[in-house]
Design a protein around this motif. Structure first.
Motif: not given
Length: 330
Positions: A233-254
């Motif tokens: 799970i990534g954080v702050d920015s949307d990091q889903d694209y960094l490892f597609p299919g392996h990043v479940l979601t990102s906690m967005l902090k705008h």
């Protein structure tokens, strides 16, 4: 007609002068501008402001703690305003420098500086972390998940505690959360190798999802999870694209939206000092759902996450803020 033309010309000139008086700047924290997380979010917000208004901004990456006061004072002397400082570590320098330039506007993200020319922007990270904790618990096959924080400070414990509360809530108290901090100095934000090692150790203990709240260090966490065939799970920015299919979601902090709005308010003459606390209700935090992770989050899991969001906003779920008492009920 002439009077109308003169009036219109005067208004245009006034607007141009107002824009010219705004010289926004960003000074990043030690994680670096392109950390794909916190600092980069601020950069993206400032960039959006420039694209939409045509008003350029200046930015700088500091290299060590000793530079903070010197750099901040230099920017203020050069007439930059507002100056957005990124991260709680700017508090001391800001408290010293801002009073020296009472006609300049300053901003700080992740701390509160009570001065008449400082805008303090803080986030309810515990709320967003609760929601991704729900997603983790609902998705995990082992019932064990991990958390890797950056520097061991109350702010990062706030992420960890919110996450643990969400995991326990969704698993009826049965879920297990492994948690480690990367270090006790600012270097902890910039150590992807150690982040990866900590994630791997948690995975070896059975964690199949690891949440990173660690700046650039988090990239090592996400990579370790992907290499092991697990989720992160990534954080702050949307990091889903960094490892597609392996990043479940990102906690967005705008922080991007907060920076953009602060600069825009300064340009429009509506900028105000004081504290802004941004949570789920205010759109300050959320979870990411996009083309990179949409197949990882089932409709059932999304429904559980959205229900938790709605209940937090409505006050039905009270997420404990670690920073209120330096304690976590989990």
């Amino acid at each position: 007609m002439l009077r109308t033309a003169l009036l219109c010309g005067s208004l245009v000139a006034s607007a141009a002068a107002l824009a010219a008086d705004v010289k926004p700047a960003v000074i990043y924290d030690l994680g670096g501008k392109f950390d794909k997380s916190f600092n980069e979010g601020v950069f993206n917000g400032a960039t959006r402001f420039t694209k939409e208004t045509g008003v350029a901004f200046r930015d700088l990456e500091i290299q060590n703690e000793a530079q903070r006061e010197q750099v901040l004072r230099k920017f203020a002397k050069d007439g930059f305003s507002p100056i957005m400082t990124v991260g709680f570590a700017w508090e001391t320098a800001l408290k010293k420098v801002a009073p020296e330039f009472p006609n300049s506007k300053f901003g700080i993200i992740d701390d509160v500086v009570d001065l008449p020319n400082v805008q303090s922007i803080v986030f309810k990270e515990h709320e967003g972390s609760f929601v991704v904790g729900v997603i983790a618990a609902e998705t995990s096959k082992t019932g064990k998940v991990g958390f890797v924080g950056g520097m061991d400070i109350p702010l990062i414990s706030k992420f960890e505690c919110g996450y643990a509360q969400g995991v326990k809530y969704a698993s009826d108290g049965k879920g297990t959360v492994f948690a480690n901090m990367t270090g006790t100095t600012p270097a902890a934000w910039n150590d992807p190798v150690k982040g990866g090692e900590l994630a791997k150790s948690q995975i070896d203990r059975g964690a199949d999802i690891v949440y990173a709240a660690a700046g650039s260090t988090g990239q090592g966490v996400l990579k370790a999870a992907a290499d092991a065939g697990k989720l992160s799970i990534g954080v702050d920015s949307d990091q889903d694209y960094l490892f597609p299919g392996h990043v479940l979601t990102s906690m967005l902090k705008h922080v991007d939206v907060a920076t953009y709005q602060s600069f825009l308010d300064a340009k429009n003459g509506t900028w105000k000092a004081g504290v802004q606390a941004l949570g789920l209700k205010e759109g300050g935090v959320d979870y990411a759902l996009d083309q990179y992770n949409e197949k990882l989050i089932t409709p059932e899991v999304k429904a559980k996450a959205d229900a938790a969001k709605a209940d937090i906003i409505a006050g039905k779920i009270q997420v404990h803020d670690y920073m209120s008492d330096n304690k976590c009920p989990m």
